[in-house]
Design a protein around this motif. Structure first.
Motif, mmCIF file in Angstrom:
data_model
loop_
_atom_site.group_PDB
_atom_site.id
_atom_site.type_symbol
_atom_site.label_atom_id
_atom_site.label_comp_id
_atom_site.label_asym_id
_atom_site.label_seq_id
_atom_site.Cartn_x
_atom_site.Cartn_y
_atom_site.Cartn_z
ATOM 1 N N GLY A 175 0.720 -0.949 0.149
ATOM 2 C CA GLY A 175 0.075 -0.052 0.049
ATOM 3 C C GLY A 175 0.320 1.104 -0.176
ATOM 4 O O GLY A 175 2.106 1.341 0.437
ATOM 5 N N ARG A 176 0.323 2.537 -1.110
ATOM 6 C CA ARG A 176 0.611 3.676 -0.451
ATOM 7 C C ARG A 176 -0.360 4.465 -0.551
ATOM 8 O O ARG A 176 -0.934 4.448 -0.425
ATOM 9 N N MET A 177 0.247 5.884 0.060
ATOM 10 C CA MET A 177 -0.290 7.006 0.034
ATOM 11 C C MET A 177 0.080 8.155 -0.398
ATOM 12 O O MET A 177 1.237 7.269 -1.305
ATOM 13 N N GLY A 178 -0.298 8.677 -1.189
ATOM 14 C CA GLY A 178 0.138 9.828 -1.913
ATOM 15 C C GLY A 178 -0.373 10.735 -1.657
ATOM 16 O O GLY A 178 -1.501 11.344 -0.947
ATOM 17 N N ASN A 179 -0.293 12.835 -2.174
ATOM 18 C CA ASN A 179 -0.903 13.147 -2.429
ATOM 19 C C ASN A 179 -1.507 13.987 -3.559
ATOM 20 O O ASN A 179 -0.081 14.095 -4.456
ATOM 21 N N ARG A 180 -2.121 15.572 -3.698
ATOM 22 C CA ARG A 180 -1.817 16.580 -4.527
ATOM 23 C C ARG A 180 -2.329 17.472 -4.284
ATOM 24 O O ARG A 180 -2.733 18.438 -5.068
ATOM 25 N N GLY A 181 -1.851 17.848 -3.271
ATOM 26 C CA GLY A 181 -2.573 19.251 -2.717
ATOM 27 C C GLY A 181 -3.874 19.075 -1.728
ATOM 28 O O GLY A 181 -4.260 18.290 -1.454
ATOM 29 N N VAL A 182 -4.084 19.950 -1.106
ATOM 30 C CA VAL A 182 -5.194 20.318 -0.626
ATOM 31 C C VAL A 182 -6.357 19.997 -1.348
ATOM 32 O O VAL A 182 -6.828 21.441 -2.608
ATOM 33 N N LEU A 183 -7.490 18.155 -1.860
ATOM 34 C CA LEU A 183 -8.488 18.429 -2.661
ATOM 35 C C LEU A 183 -9.647 18.848 -1.661
ATOM 36 O O LEU A 183 -10.572 18.557 -2.115
ATOM 37 N N HIS A 184 -10.208 18.130 -0.283
ATOM 38 C CA HIS A 184 -11.143 18.493 0.475
ATOM 39 C C HIS A 184 -11.824 20.024 1.124
ATOM 40 O O HIS A 184 -10.819 20.334 1.229
ATOM 41 N N SER A 185 -13.004 19.515 1.366
ATOM 42 C CA SER A 185 -13.218 20.989 2.154
ATOM 43 C C SER A 185 -13.273 20.870 3.741
ATOM 44 O O SER A 185 -13.005 19.219 4.028
ATOM 45 N N ALA A 186 -12.525 21.755 4.604
ATOM 46 C CA ALA A 186 -12.777 22.142 5.641
ATOM 47 C C ALA A 186 -13.577 21.447 7.039
ATOM 48 O O ALA A 186 -13.225 21.174 7.889
ATOM 49 N N ARG A 187 -14.847 22.034 6.218
ATOM 50 C CA ARG A 187 -16.115 21.749 6.814
ATOM 51 C C ARG A 187 -16.356 20.200 6.586
ATOM 52 O O ARG A 187 -16.807 19.720 7.784
ATOM 53 N N ASN A 188 -16.750 19.748 5.562
ATOM 54 C CA ASN A 188 -16.657 18.231 5.856
ATOM 55 C C ASN A 188 -16.541 17.329 4.903
ATOM 56 O O ASN A 188 -16.384 15.963 5.617
ATOM 57 N N ARG A 189 -14.583 17.628 4.731
ATOM 58 C CA ARG A 189 -13.994 16.703 4.290
ATOM 59 C C ARG A 189 -14.701 16.107 3.270
ATOM 60 O O ARG A 189 -14.011 15.187 2.068
ATOM 61 N N GLN A 190 -15.336 16.314 2.605
ATOM 62 C CA GLN A 190 -15.676 16.642 1.074
ATOM 63 C C GLN A 190 -14.826 16.603 -0.263
ATOM 64 O O GLN A 190 -13.979 18.075 0.308
#
Length: 219
Positions: free
Chosen positions: A27-42
């Motif tokens: 398994g691996r983790m990664g990212n593309r920057g901030v993609l989610h809402s700070a309010r509901n994590r959508q």
């Protein structure tokens, strides 16, 4: 009961919600920057940065709150091959040795992009070219592929490994298919062209055989 977070990535790059949990050693983790809402994590956007990274699930004992407000969105992959197919590359921080070998192979495969034959590609330059190729999308399957490449055929994604295609599922690769049993006319290549060149040059991520079933983890 709260449903699963939308933070699992499919070979085509789509971010989905699934209860499958990707664990060590593949398994691996990664990212593309901030993609989610700070309010509901959508998830609000498919990417915020051109630097699409593949990171370790664990690094120097660090712990993160998944999808914390105003922090980058942690994304999770079944393995490196899925992450590479989605357009990511090894992180130059937590996976420095693998990024270095990836970049060295990249430079040998892409010398025609620079007037300097021995140009040392930076992470930013690699990200720029990968970004162009991600935006261009999948390509027709017209030539033989190297081990580690991924394709999509009739809505299923497959990893090519040792002469067979292994069908992707979030729980692990669940079925093997002979190469000749898939019609190229119905297939498209997901792995970006530049990454294919690196795989063709013999570079491989450091992980066990890719057809093993995913194990559980606490992510």
């Amino acid at each position: 009961m709260r449903g699963p977070l939308q933070n699992r990535v499919e070979p085509g790059g789509k971010i989905v919600a699934t209860r499958s949990r990707y664990g060590e050693p593949t398994g691996r983790m990664g990212n593309r920057g901030v993609l989610h809402s700070a309010r509901n994590r959508q998830i609000l956007r498919p990417f915020r940065s051109k630097a699409w990274l593949i990171c370790c699930l664990q690094f120097k004992g660090r712990h993160r709150e998944v999808m914390a407000p105003n922090r980058y969105t942690e994304l999770f992959f079944l393995d490196d091959f899925v992450a590479l197919s989605a357009g990511h590359r090894p992180c130059a921080h937590c996976r420095r040795p693998e990024f270095k070998s990836f970049a060295e192979n990249w430079a040998r495969c892409h010398h025609h992009h620079h007037h300097r034959h021995h140009h040392r590609w930076t992470a930013r330059e690699i990200d720029e070219l990968l970004h162009e190729q991600r935006l261009a999308g999948p390509r027709p399957l017209t030539s033989p592929l190297p081990d580690g490449a991924m394709i999509r055929c009739c809505e299923d994604s497959y990893l090519l490994w040792q002469g067979k295609y292994h069908r992707f599922a979030h729980e692990g690769y669940d079925r093997r298919v002979d190469v000749d049993d898939l019609d190229p006319a119905n297939c498209e290549v997901l792995t970006p062209p530049s990454t294919l060149k690196v795989l063709q040059a013999g570079w491989r991520p450091d992980l066990p055989a890719p057809h093993s079933t995913a194990s559980s983890c606490c992510c």
